[in-house]
Design an enzyme around this catalytic site. Structure first.
Site, short mmCIF file in Angstrom:
data_model
loop_
_atom_site.label_atom_id
_atom_site.label_comp_id
_atom_site.label_asym_id
_atom_site.label_seq_id
_atom_site.Cartn_x
_atom_site.Cartn_y
_atom_site.Cartn_z
N SER A 114 0.86 -1.22 -0.14
CA SER A 114 0.02 0.11 0.21
C SER A 114 0.80 1.10 0.25
O SER A 114 1.91 1.58 -1.02
CB SER A 114 -0.93 -0.08 1.14
OG SER A 114 -1.68 1.06 1.34
N HIS B 187 -8.73 0.93 1.22
CA HIS B 187 -8.73 -0.31 -0.04
C HIS B 187 -10.18 -0.72 -0.09
O HIS B 187 -10.01 -1.82 -0.51
CB HIS B 187 -7.53 -1.09 0.01
CG HIS B 187 -6.11 -0.45 0.09
ND1 HIS B 187 -5.55 0.13 -1.02
CD2 HIS B 187 -5.33 -0.56 1.11
CE1 HIS B 187 -4.32 0.35 -0.72
NE2 HIS B 187 -4.25 0.29 0.47
#
Length: 314
Positions: free
Chosen positions: A90, A201
């Site tokens: 990420s 996400h």
């Protein structure tokens, strides 16, 4: 056999108070990176790294983690360690992209600070929750998420970290309902609540991603010196699609496990996790057990890793 090194870059959630203090004291190249990053973001990153309240906020944690990871990657380069590829979890993708040269620190750190500030605002406006699920049955989890989605709540798999761990994110009500639903199943999955306030996400961040896209549109990207595997596309980042991929990354699931297998396919033999924490090394052990694994978040670890690599080269 020749040693080929892949870097694993820490994501948010790995931060710890006091992180990098010994590196800051011991290595001028690391200290210069943190000081430069502080100037670029107009944040005192060394102070943030030593303040639990500040480090607990997305807007401050993100630039702090990236600055630390880039600082360590520069130390490795300075010590003559060459890299064949990289993978970040990420946020860690920004550290990897800066380290590979797809954009530089001057561009990358303000971008990370902007991303952190936008995500912080979303967390405050739309609080979410995330849970880690150990030894998941993916089909079972997907079906349970779909059941909750029919009630109008957002819940979805957000992170495919390894064969032994995924993370589900969603609204607080949605995650609560999902956890309750799990308890009614014949074989209830093992669930660990994560100490985050946002459902990263997931679709809760789609609007934020499109706001952030405007900042990405101002950036000129370059070819990197080595490939960085994207969590989103599961392939190496490409200059032409970097803006679109980094936009999608904010609200689509991460596929870290696939990234690890991609690094192995590129004949990487050794991974070094740079930045705070050692979660990524654990995912590597669970996903590609044949890889040699190191992690660097302190001066002592740095010395050990460089010595081990030099010994392995003889």
């Amino acid at each position: 056999m020749m040693v080929k090194i892949g870097l694993l870059m820490s994501g948010q959630g790995s931060e710890a108070v006091g992180m990098g203090n010994d590196l800051y004291q011991d290595y001028p190249i690391y200290r210069d990176t943190i000081d430069q990053a502080s100037q670029l973001t107009q944040l005192d990153l060394q102070k943030i790294m030593n303040d639990a309240d500040l480090l607990g906020q997305t807007r401050y944690a993100q630039p702090a983690i990236v600055a630390m990871s880039v600082g360590i990657s520069r130390m490795l380069t300075d010590a003559g360690v060459s890299t064949a590829g990289a993978l970040g979890l990420s946020l860690g993708e920004y550290s990897a992209l800066i380290a590979s040269g797809m954009f530089d620190l001057t561009t990358g750190l303000p971008l990370v600070a902007k991303r952190g500030a936008l995500m912080q605002a979303t967390v405050e406006a739309h609080p979410g929750a995330m849970i880690a699920i150990l030894k998941p049955d993916i089909n079972q989890i997907q079906a349970a998420c779909e059941t909750i989605q029919k009630t109008g709540e957002t819940v979805a798999i957000a992170n495919y970290n390894s064969a032994k761990q995924i993370v589900v994110g969603g609204t607080q009500k949605g995650i609560q309902a999902l956890t309750t639903l799990f308890e009614t199943l014949e074989v209830a999955p093992k669930v660990i609540p994560l100490p985050v306030k946002g459902a990263f996400h997931t679709a809760l961040f789609e609007e934020t991603a499109h706001q952030f896209e405007q900042a990405l549109a101002q950036v000129t990207f370059k070819e990197g010196v080595y490939p960085v595997i994207s969590n989103t596309t599961e392939q190496p980042f490409e200059v032409a699609s970097l803006q679109a991929t980094l936009t999608a990354q904010m609200y689509q699931p991460t596929h870290f496990a696939t990234g690890l297998t991609q690094l192995a396919k590129q004949e990487v033999t050794t991974v070094i996790e740079v930045g705070p924490g050692n979660a990524l090394s654990k995912f590597a052990r669970q996903t590609v057990p044949q890889l040699d694994r190191f992690n660097i978040s302190s001066s002592a670890q740095f010395e050990t890793v460089v010595a081990a690599l030099k010994e392995g080269a003889h």
